[in-house]
Scaffold this motif. Structure first.
Motif, PDB file in Angstrom:
ATOM      1  N   GLN A   1       0.802  -1.049  -0.103  1.00 35.24           N
ATOM      2  CA  GLN A   1      -0.048   0.050  -0.055  1.00 35.24           C
ATOM      3  C   GLN A   1       0.874   1.306  -0.014  1.00 35.24           C
ATOM      4  OE1 GLN A   1      -2.781  -1.223   3.531  1.00 35.24           O
ATOM      5  NE2 GLN A   1      -4.107  -0.152   2.486  1.00 35.24           N
ATOM      6  N   LEU A   2       1.834   1.342   0.782  1.00 34.72           N
ATOM      7  CA  LEU A   2       2.610   2.529   0.842  1.00 34.72           C
ATOM      8  C   LEU A   2       3.416   2.678  -0.351  1.00 34.72           C
ATOM      9  CD1 LEU A   2       4.010   2.074   4.595  1.00 34.72           C
ATOM     10  CD2 LEU A   2       2.349   3.660   3.747  1.00 34.72           C
ATOM     11  N   VAL A   3       4.011   1.353  -1.209  1.00 35.07           N
ATOM     12  CA  VAL A   3       4.763   1.777  -2.275  1.00 35.07           C
ATOM     13  C   VAL A   3       3.760   2.277  -3.424  1.00 35.07           C
ATOM     14  CG1 VAL A   3       5.710   0.413  -4.230  1.00 35.07           C
ATOM     15  CG2 VAL A   3       6.585   0.086  -1.829  1.00 35.07           C
ATOM     16  N   VAL A   4       2.749   1.715  -3.446  1.00 32.22           N
ATOM     17  CA  VAL A   4       1.619   2.174  -4.414  1.00 32.22           C
ATOM     18  C   VAL A   4       1.331   3.788  -4.142  1.00 32.22           C
ATOM     19  CG1 VAL A   4      -0.522   2.031  -5.178  1.00 32.22           C
ATOM     20  CG2 VAL A   4       0.681   0.066  -4.863  1.00 32.22           C
ATOM     21  N   THR A   5       1.192   4.037  -2.964  1.00 30.45           N
ATOM     22  CA  THR A   5       0.799   5.442  -2.535  1.00 30.45           C
ATOM     23  C   THR A   5       1.921   6.443  -2.975  1.00 30.45           C
ATOM     24  OG1 THR A   5      -0.693   4.710  -0.784  1.00 30.45           O
ATOM     25  CG2 THR A   5       0.266   6.956  -0.677  1.00 30.45           C
ATOM     26  N   ALA A   6       3.092   6.202  -2.649  1.00 26.51           N
ATOM     27  CA  ALA A   6       4.344   6.682  -2.871  1.00 26.51           C
ATOM     28  C   ALA A   6       4.382   7.066  -4.354  1.00 26.51           C
ATOM     29  CB  ALA A   6       5.598   6.170  -2.206  1.00 26.51           C
ATOM     30  N   GLY A   7       4.198   6.034  -5.065  1.00 24.58           N
ATOM     31  CA  GLY A   7       4.332   6.103  -6.471  1.00 24.58           C
ATOM     32  C   GLY A   7       3.146   7.076  -7.199  1.00 24.58           C
ATOM     33  N   LEU A   8       2.087   7.083  -6.757  1.00 24.25           N
ATOM     34  CA  LEU A   8       1.241   8.065  -7.139  1.00 24.25           C
ATOM     35  C   LEU A   8       1.410   9.271  -6.592  1.00 24.25           C
ATOM     36  CD1 LEU A   8      -1.885   5.713  -6.348  1.00 24.25           C
ATOM     37  CD2 LEU A   8      -1.342   6.489  -8.646  1.00 24.25           C
ATOM     38  N   ILE A   9       1.934   9.474  -5.634  1.00 28.78           N
ATOM     39  CA  ILE A   9       2.325  10.875  -5.084  1.00 28.78           C
ATOM     40  C   ILE A   9       3.063  11.650  -5.805  1.00 28.78           C
ATOM     41  CG2 ILE A   9       3.274  12.256  -3.067  1.00 28.78           C
ATOM     42  CD1 ILE A   9       1.822  10.635  -1.247  1.00 28.78           C
ATOM     43  N   GLY A  10       4.373  10.611  -6.193  1.00 28.86           N
ATOM     44  CA  GLY A  10       5.445  11.263  -7.223  1.00 28.86           C
ATOM     45  C   GLY A  10       4.870  11.622  -8.649  1.00 28.86           C
ATOM     46  N   ILE A  11       4.127  10.859  -9.023  1.00 29.44           N
ATOM     47  CA  ILE A  11       3.566  11.124 -10.433  1.00 29.44           C
ATOM     48  C   ILE A  11       2.965  12.670 -10.251  1.00 29.44           C
ATOM     49  CG2 ILE A  11       1.552  10.699 -11.936  1.00 29.44           C
ATOM     50  CD1 ILE A  11       1.859   7.733 -11.331  1.00 29.44           C
ATOM     51  N   PHE A  12       2.160  13.024  -9.242  1.00 30.39           N
ATOM     52  CA  PHE A  12       1.592  14.602  -9.212  1.00 30.39           C
ATOM     53  C   PHE A  12       2.749  15.654  -9.197  1.00 30.39           C
ATOM     54  CE2 PHE A  12      -2.253  12.099  -8.420  1.00 30.39           C
ATOM     55  CZ  PHE A  12      -3.105  12.883  -8.986  1.00 30.39           C
ATOM     56  N   PHE A  13       3.898  15.268  -8.954  1.00 29.93           N
ATOM     57  CA  PHE A  13       5.207  16.294  -8.915  1.00 29.93           C
ATOM     58  C   PHE A  13       5.559  16.386 -10.376  1.00 29.93           C
ATOM     59  CE2 PHE A  13       5.251  15.229  -4.386  1.00 29.93           C
ATOM     60  CZ  PHE A  13       5.134  16.602  -3.965  1.00 29.93           C
ATOM     61  N   ALA A  14       5.003  15.912 -11.305  1.00 31.25           N
ATOM     62  CA  ALA A  14       5.391  16.176 -12.546  1.00 31.25           C
ATOM     63  C   ALA A  14       4.437  17.435 -12.984  1.00 31.25           C
ATOM     64  CB  ALA A  14       4.932  15.184 -13.598  1.00 31.25           C
ATOM     65  N   GLU A  15       4.771  18.423 -13.692  1.00 33.73           N
ATOM     66  CA  GLU A  15       4.172  19.680 -13.867  1.00 33.73           C
ATOM     67  C   GLU A  15       3.011  19.506 -14.588  1.00 33.73           C
ATOM     68  OE1 GLU A  15       3.881  23.484 -13.238  1.00 33.73           O
ATOM     69  OE2 GLU A  15       5.503  22.355 -12.314  1.00 33.73           O
ATOM     70  N   SER A  16       3.124  18.721 -15.612  1.00 36.34           N
ATOM     71  CA  SER A  16       1.788  18.785 -16.488  1.00 36.34           C
ATOM     72  C   SER A  16       0.922  18.035 -15.703  1.00 36.34           C
ATOM     73  CB  SER A  16       2.202  18.019 -17.729  1.00 36.34           C
ATOM     74  OG  SER A  16       2.642  16.500 -17.342  1.00 36.34           O
ATOM     75  N   VAL A  17       1.015  16.768 -14.888  1.00 41.86           N
ATOM     76  CA  VAL A  17      -0.150  16.232 -13.992  1.00 41.86           C
ATOM     77  C   VAL A  17      -0.422  17.208 -12.897  1.00 41.86           C
ATOM     78  CG1 VAL A  17      -0.633  14.314 -12.516  1.00 41.86           C
ATOM     79  CG2 VAL A  17       1.133  13.915 -14.614  1.00 41.86           C
ATOM     80  N   ARG A  18       0.325  17.945 -12.298  1.00 40.27           N
ATOM     81  CA  ARG A  18      -0.024  18.743 -11.272  1.00 40.27           C
ATOM     82  C   ARG A  18      -0.914  19.932 -11.985  1.00 40.27           C
ATOM     83  NH1 ARG A  18       3.167  21.346  -7.118  1.00 40.27           N
ATOM     84  NH2 ARG A  18       5.100  20.329  -7.950  1.00 40.27           N
ATOM     85  N   GLU A  19      -0.672  20.544 -13.246  1.00 41.20           N
ATOM     86  CA  GLU A  19      -1.502  21.583 -13.924  1.00 41.20           C
ATOM     87  C   GLU A  19      -2.991  20.880 -14.134  1.00 41.20           C
ATOM     88  OE1 GLU A  19       0.565  23.203 -17.022  1.00 41.20           O
ATOM     89  OE2 GLU A  19       1.856  24.260 -15.673  1.00 41.20           O
ATOM     90  N   TYR A  20      -2.959  19.763 -14.418  1.00 40.95           N
ATOM     91  CA  TYR A  20      -3.902  19.028 -14.903  1.00 40.95           C
ATOM     92  C   TYR A  20      -4.860  18.740 -13.868  1.00 40.95           C
ATOM     93  CZ  TYR A  20      -7.400  15.709 -16.955  1.00 40.95           C
ATOM     94  OH  TYR A  20      -8.458  15.153 -17.856  1.00 40.95           O
TER      95      TYR A  20
END
Length: 248
Positions: A48-67
């Motif tokens: 669970q923690l690995v999946v959660t950390a991976g998803l949080i990391g995705i949101f630090f991409a500028e395009s994902v953050r803006e979307y």
């Protein structure tokens, strides 16, 4: 996020309560079952923690953050999914004990929670999130070791902790009405302290043995869910403290 209501306990006044039997064969069997239960819980928790950390990391991409900022339906869809899954796992005993339904609901809940945390962490600096992750990891490791080693039984504190949780929620509403750096630090510090104790309690309930209240070995999904929520809430409060102290 509030913790779900507790499942059936061994050692309390319930239909599943069993008087301890004598004999080394029973003792060995009970210890084997409990150790296997603990390994299963922590394996699920780590995934669970690995999946959660991976998803949080995705949101630090500028395009994902803006979307995510422009499309708030992502947050609300994830929130609805989280609510449905946690209510199902907390209220439906048969559902959380039946495979593969329990793993499916827990997986969906973890993904939705990861998206929620990703949206929340996107408003913080990457350095602040990394510092909070490091502090949370050290605190959780220390608390887990303490829960395994201490002779004191914290499982009897559930009633007091629930009252403290209600008080913290009311104080949170007060902090929203009267915002400020000092009151935010006080609120986050109290929240971190509360969920630190919750982590010790839930760890001891999972361990069984001498503790007054313990979780049945059949409730491995519920045990993993409790520990996951403790760690996530602790992380969020630590992140608030880090952000408040690092910004002017």
């Amino acid at each position: 996020m509030q913790q779900p209501s507790a499942p059936t306990y061994y050692g309390g006044a319930s239909d599943d309560y069993q008087e301890p039997l004598t004999g080394s064969a029973f003792d060995f069997s009970e210890q084997s079952v409990r150790k296997g239960f603990i390994r299963k819980v922590y394996s699920i928790l780590m995934m669970q923690l690995v999946v959660t950390a991976g998803l949080i990391g995705i949101f630090f991409a500028e395009s994902v953050r803006e979307y995510a900022v422009k499309n708030t339906w992502i947050f609300w869809l994830a929130f609805a999914g989280t609510l449905v899954c946690i209510l199902t796992l907390a209220c439906c005993t048969d559902m959380r004990r039946k495979t593969p339904h329990n793993f499916i609901f827990l997986g969906v809940f973890t993904v939705c929670e990861g998206v929620l945390l990703g949206c929340a962490c996107a408003s913080f600096k990457a350095s602040e999130v990394l510092i909070a992750v490091g502090i949370c990891a050290v605190v959780c490791l220390a608390l887990t070791m303490f829960a395994f080693q201490t002779k004191y039984d914290f499982t009897t504190c559930n009633g007091v902790l629930f009252v403290c949780l209600i008080v913290l929620m009311i104080f949170g509403l007060f902090a929203m009405i009267f915002p400020g750096k000092v009151i935010s630090l006080i609120y986050a510090s109290l929240g971190a302290l509360l969920f630190s104790v919750y982590l010790v309690v839930d760890t001891q309930m999972m361990m069984g043995g001498k503790h007054q209240y313990t979780i049945s070995p059949e409730e491995y999904i519920f045990a993993a869910l409790n520990l996951y929520l403790d760690i996530i809430n602790l992380f969020l409060y630590i992140l608030q403290i880090v952000a408040a102290t690092s910004r002017n």
